[in-house]
Design a protein around this motif. Structure first.
Motif, PDB file in Angstrom:
ATOM      1  N   ARG A 173       4.601  -3.355  -7.391  1.00 63.93           N
ATOM      2  CA  ARG A 173       5.909  -2.870  -7.840  1.00 63.93           C
ATOM      3  C   ARG A 173       6.877  -2.668  -6.666  1.00 63.93           C
ATOM      4  O   ARG A 173       8.080  -2.737  -6.837  1.00 63.93           O
ATOM      5  CB  ARG A 173       5.752  -1.555  -8.600  1.00 63.93           C
ATOM      6  CG  ARG A 173       5.081  -1.718  -9.945  1.00 63.93           C
ATOM      7  CD  ARG A 173       5.102  -0.408 -10.726  1.00 63.93           C
ATOM      8  NE  ARG A 173       4.328  -0.552 -11.944  1.00 63.93           N
ATOM      9  CZ  ARG A 173       3.162   0.016 -12.163  1.00 63.93           C
ATOM     10  NH1 ARG A 173       2.616   0.778 -11.255  1.00 63.93           N
ATOM     11  NH2 ARG A 173       2.525  -0.173 -13.296  1.00 63.93           N
ATOM     12  N   ASP A 174       6.331  -2.375  -5.495  1.00 65.10           N
ATOM     13  CA  ASP A 174       7.141  -2.144  -4.297  1.00 65.10           C
ATOM     14  C   ASP A 174       6.502  -2.906  -3.136  1.00 65.10           C
ATOM     15  O   ASP A 174       5.651  -2.369  -2.427  1.00 65.10           O
ATOM     16  CB  ASP A 174       7.220  -0.652  -3.980  1.00 65.10           C
ATOM     17  CG  ASP A 174       8.087  -0.346  -2.765  1.00 65.10           C
ATOM     18  OD1 ASP A 174       8.605  -1.293  -2.134  1.00 65.10           O
ATOM     19  OD2 ASP A 174       8.240   0.835  -2.446  1.00 65.10           O
ATOM     20  N   PRO A 175       6.871  -4.183  -2.918  1.00 62.80           N
ATOM     21  CA  PRO A 175       6.239  -5.017  -1.888  1.00 62.80           C
ATOM     22  C   PRO A 175       6.346  -4.455  -0.473  1.00 62.80           C
ATOM     23  O   PRO A 175       5.607  -4.875   0.403  1.00 62.80           O
ATOM     24  CB  PRO A 175       6.985  -6.345  -1.993  1.00 62.80           C
ATOM     25  CG  PRO A 175       7.598  -6.344  -3.345  1.00 62.80           C
ATOM     26  CD  PRO A 175       7.872  -4.915  -3.679  1.00 62.80           C
ATOM     27  N   LEU A 176       7.259  -3.508  -0.250  1.00 63.34           N
ATOM     28  CA  LEU A 176       7.364  -2.905   1.076  1.00 63.34           C
ATOM     29  C   LEU A 176       6.330  -1.798   1.294  1.00 63.34           C
ATOM     30  O   LEU A 176       6.142  -1.341   2.419  1.00 63.34           O
ATOM     31  CB  LEU A 176       8.772  -2.352   1.295  1.00 63.34           C
ATOM     32  CG  LEU A 176       9.893  -3.399   1.266  1.00 63.34           C
ATOM     33  CD1 LEU A 176      11.251  -2.724   1.443  1.00 63.34           C
ATOM     34  CD2 LEU A 176       9.672  -4.453   2.337  1.00 63.34           C
ATOM     35  N   LEU A 177       5.658  -1.403   0.234  1.00 68.34           N
ATOM     36  CA  LEU A 177       4.616  -0.381   0.333  1.00 68.34           C
ATOM     37  C   LEU A 177       3.290  -1.081   0.634  1.00 68.34           C
ATOM     38  O   LEU A 177       2.657  -1.666  -0.240  1.00 68.34           O
ATOM     39  CB  LEU A 177       4.529   0.424  -0.966  1.00 68.34           C
ATOM     40  CG  LEU A 177       3.558   1.586  -0.993  1.00 68.34           C
ATOM     41  CD1 LEU A 177       3.868   2.589   0.112  1.00 68.34           C
ATOM     42  CD2 LEU A 177       3.595   2.275  -2.346  1.00 68.34           C
ATOM     43  N   VAL A 178       2.912  -1.065   1.912  1.00 66.68           N
ATOM     44  CA  VAL A 178       1.720  -1.777   2.389  1.00 66.68           C
ATOM     45  C   VAL A 178       0.807  -0.795   3.105  1.00 66.68           C
ATOM     46  O   VAL A 178       1.266   0.072   3.854  1.00 66.68           O
ATOM     47  CB  VAL A 178       2.118  -2.916   3.362  1.00 66.68           C
ATOM     48  CG1 VAL A 178       0.899  -3.622   3.911  1.00 66.68           C
ATOM     49  CG2 VAL A 178       3.050  -3.898   2.674  1.00 66.68           C
ATOM     50  N   LYS A 179      -0.498  -0.936   2.886  1.00 69.99           N
ATOM     51  CA  LYS A 179      -1.479  -0.060   3.541  1.00 69.99           C
ATOM     52  C   LYS A 179      -2.619  -0.933   4.052  1.00 69.99           C
ATOM     53  O   LYS A 179      -3.262  -1.656   3.293  1.00 69.99           O
ATOM     54  CB  LYS A 179      -2.006   0.967   2.532  1.00 69.99           C
ATOM     55  CG  LYS A 179      -3.077   1.868   3.035  1.00 69.99           C
ATOM     56  CD  LYS A 179      -2.526   2.954   3.910  1.00 69.99           C
ATOM     57  CE  LYS A 179      -3.622   3.928   4.297  1.00 69.99           C
ATOM     58  NZ  LYS A 179      -3.179   4.996   5.111  1.00 69.99           N
ATOM     59  N   ALA A 180      -2.864  -0.892   5.370  1.00 69.23           N
ATOM     60  CA  ALA A 180      -3.993  -1.598   5.973  1.00 69.23           C
ATOM     61  C   ALA A 180      -5.120  -0.585   6.204  1.00 69.23           C
ATOM     62  O   ALA A 180      -4.879   0.500   6.720  1.00 69.23           O
ATOM     63  CB  ALA A 180      -3.585  -2.242   7.288  1.00 69.23           C
ATOM     64  N   VAL A 181      -6.328  -0.953   5.797  1.00 71.30           N
ATOM     65  CA  VAL A 181      -7.477  -0.057   5.915  1.00 71.30           C
ATOM     66  C   VAL A 181      -8.570  -0.761   6.718  1.00 71.30           C
ATOM     67  O   VAL A 181      -9.014  -1.855   6.341  1.00 71.30           O
ATOM     68  CB  VAL A 181      -8.019   0.342   4.528  1.00 71.30           C
ATOM     69  CG1 VAL A 181      -9.221   1.251   4.652  1.00 71.30           C
ATOM     70  CG2 VAL A 181      -6.926   0.998   3.692  1.00 71.30           C
ATOM     71  N   PHE A 182      -8.980  -0.146   7.827  1.00 71.42           N
ATOM     72  CA  PHE A 182     -10.073  -0.692   8.634  1.00 71.42           C
ATOM     73  C   PHE A 182     -11.399  -0.252   8.029  1.00 71.42           C
ATOM     74  O   PHE A 182     -11.623   0.934   7.786  1.00 71.42           O
ATOM     75  CB  PHE A 182      -9.977  -0.196  10.080  1.00 71.42           C
ATOM     76  CG  PHE A 182     -11.145  -0.616  10.933  1.00 71.42           C
ATOM     77  CD1 PHE A 182     -11.294  -1.930  11.333  1.00 71.42           C
ATOM     78  CD2 PHE A 182     -12.099   0.307  11.318  1.00 71.42           C
ATOM     79  CE1 PHE A 182     -12.369  -2.328  12.105  1.00 71.42           C
ATOM     80  CE2 PHE A 182     -13.186  -0.075  12.096  1.00 71.42           C
ATOM     81  CZ  PHE A 182     -13.318  -1.403  12.486  1.00 71.42           C
ATOM     82  N   LEU A 183     -12.291  -1.202   7.789  1.00 72.88           N
ATOM     83  CA  LEU A 183     -13.619  -0.920   7.246  1.00 72.88           C
ATOM     84  C   LEU A 183     -14.651  -1.228   8.324  1.00 72.88           C
ATOM     85  O   LEU A 183     -14.919  -2.389   8.623  1.00 72.88           O
ATOM     86  CB  LEU A 183     -13.895  -1.783   6.011  1.00 72.88           C
ATOM     87  CG  LEU A 183     -12.912  -1.658   4.859  1.00 72.88           C
ATOM     88  CD1 LEU A 183     -13.209  -2.695   3.803  1.00 72.88           C
ATOM     89  CD2 LEU A 183     -12.962  -0.266   4.279  1.00 72.88           C
TER      90      LEU A 183
END
Length: 65
Positions: free
Chosen positions: A49-59
């Motif tokens: 819904r909001d392409p600017l809302l991005v979250k990168a998660v290191f596993l």
């Protein structure tokens, strides 16, 4: 407490991975958990819904014996 209703297991050969894709958002409305067993990985989540809302998660790798 959240009830788990599905599980997906992927096994990728060394050096390969999963490309960018869109999962059915309704399947994950209550959250998602991910675990990398043999190597580290970075998962990038983007809100449809909001392409600017991005979250990168290191596993980090979680080894098992």
């Amino acid at each position: 407490m959240t009830e788990i209703d599905q599980l997906t297991i992927n096994d990728y050969p060394i050096g390969s991975g999963i490309g960018s894709h869109i999962d059915t958002h309704s399947a994950f409305e209550n959250g998602i958990a991910s675990l990398s067993l043999l190597s580290s990985s970075v998962m990038v989540f983007q809100n449809f819904r909001d392409p600017l809302l991005v979250k990168a998660v290191f596993l980090p790798p979680r080894f098992f014996f």
